[in-house]
Design an enzyme around this catalytic site. Structure first.
Site, short mmCIF file in Angstrom:
data_model
loop_
_atom_site.label_atom_id
_atom_site.label_comp_id
_atom_site.label_asym_id
_atom_site.label_seq_id
_atom_site.Cartn_x
_atom_site.Cartn_y
_atom_site.Cartn_z
N TYR A 76 0.96 -1.22 -0.18
CA TYR A 76 -0.02 0.00 -0.11
C TYR A 76 0.90 1.41 -0.08
CZ TYR A 76 -3.04 3.72 1.52
OH TYR A 76 -3.54 4.97 1.75
N GLU B 207 -3.50 7.41 -4.11
CA GLU B 207 -3.46 5.93 -3.30
C GLU B 207 -3.10 5.04 -4.44
OE1 GLU B 207 -5.87 4.69 0.32
OE2 GLU B 207 -6.77 4.07 -1.55
#
Ligand code: GDP
Ligand code: MN
Length: 383
Positions: free
Chosen positions: A101, A189
């Site tokens: 992530y 993101e």
């Protein structure tokens, strides 16, 4: 403004980040044609402005044409958290070895940019933050010095990114910062950022929120205007350059200044009513802006009264009065209006409105009284 995954990936690619090859398709036939060019296996991904598509059945692999036909047909029209899928992203499937992530966003509490990196990607970050907060490495970024290769290397080591992926992840972090900073985003993101079986690091998903206030220096954003995601009132307001947020209530709200607009919504609520919208007409309150604002509110069928709350500062009251008077001639309104006009030259402004002699327009001297009257006129019991 939120971008669809395929738009986010195109943005990533412009900043040099590796993304899988893919094509947009809005029908099963188009999906099959796209897969023919890309080569099987492919991943079929619902393009909706919400996360958790995977869990909802909106991300599926297809090994060949028959399976793709079935999968694309199943995802088109699917309702994911209230978002109906009209568009697919067909992508060359990746062989995933590891999922990470990575993101940059604004930490509003710390008033600073924030980079987050985790070796445990794939699941939603909110969930990870609850179950294993230590697995997320955070670093604030000074806007003057930016995010450097040294910052990236330190974060990658601290997050425990696999050896084979370290260089790739670090290089993507630096590009992702540029995408966030130079690209004027509020959020970038990647979840998951993957290491493939072949040893490449690739952005497998893309979530990008652009800073609307920077639109003036990005003419290319016009292509992104995801107007279909807005309701008709918000679309109209956007076209007219107004700061507008649609709500569910019955009292249309117009105020000058975001702070006053928010307070106005609060006061309407406080006296037992419900605001139909938030609308900040800014400092000017000219006739044109006022007419535009009234027009947007007039298209809302739920609106049963309109509360115009203007506090003249630099703007003089008589100009506001004239603006409202002129706007009323231009726009047909079914709902009655309650005006509270105060501040610089308020007397003159009130006299102009008084002179209209309109039964549909009432004035009240204070915000609270005006809110009570507007709520009353909307047919809600005023407190
Ligand atoms: P989200 O659920 O909306 O966040 O959609 P994602 O794009 O993150 O996809 C969800 C999950 O689908 C990912 O975490 C992956 O595990 C899986 N996935 C997506 N693309 C591929 C792919 O090319 N190959 C494989 N094997 N899995 C994929
Ligand atoms: Mn994802």
């Amino acid at each position: 403004m939120d971008l669809y995954e395929y738009q986010g990936k195109a943005t990533f690619a412009r900043f040099g980040m590796p993304v899988p090859q893919g094509e947009v398709a809005d029908s099963v036939e188009a999906a099959v044609a796209a897969a023919g060019r890309l080569g099987y296996p492919v991943v079929v991904k619902a393009q909706v402005l919400t996360g958790g598509r995977g869990k909802a059945g909106g991300v599926r692999l297809a090994a060949g044409e028959a399976e793709l036909t079935e999968v694309a047909g199943a995802i088109l029209g699917l309702d994911i958290k209230g978002h109906v899928v009209h568009r697919l992203w067909i992508e060359q499937a990746s062989a995933i070895a590891r999922e990470y992530y990575a993101s940059f966003t604004l930490d509003r509490t710390a008033k600073d940019h924030l980079c987050m990196l985790s070796a445990r990607g794939g699941m939603e970050i909110e969930e990870l933050a609850e179950t294993d907060p230590a697995a997320i490495v955070r670093r604030h970024v000074d806007p003057l010095t930016g995010f450097t290769a040294a910052d990236a290397a330190a974060m990658v080591a601290e997050a425990g990114i696999d050896e084979a992926a370290r260089d790739g992840v670090a290089s993507i972090l630096v590009d992702l910062w540029r995408c966030y900073d130079e690209g004027d985003a509020d959020l970038v993101e990647i979840n998951p950022l993957i290491l493939t079986d072949g040893g490449r690091v690739v952005a497998l998903d893309a979530k990008v929120t652009l800073d609307d206030s920077a639109a003036f220096r990005h003419p290319e954003w016009a292509d992104y205007a995801n107007l279909e995601a807005l309701d008709h009132r918000e679309r109209l307001a956007r076209e007219k350059g107004l700061q507008y947020v649609g709500l569910d209530g019955t009292v249309g709200v117009i105020a000058n200044g975001a702070g006053l607009a928010m307070s106005t919504c609060d006061v309407v609520q406080q006296v037992g009513g419900s605001p139909a919208n938030f609308l900040d007409i800014g400092g000017g309150a000219s006739a044109e802006v006022m007419a535009n604002a009234l027009q947007v509110i007039a298209t809302d069928e739920r609106v049963r009264s309109i509360f115009v709350n203007v506090f003249g500062g630099i703007t003089r009251g008589e100009e506001v009065g004239k603006g409202i008077a002129q706007a009323l001639q231009e726009v047909h309104l079914d709902a009655p209006i309650v005006v509270r006009l105060d501040g610089t030259n308020a007397e003159e402004g009130r006299a102009i409105l008084e002179g209209l002699g309109s039964a549909r327009l009432e004035q009240r001297p204070t915000m609270l009284e005006a809110a009570r009257r507007a709520v009353e006129l909307a047919g809600e019991a005023a407190r």
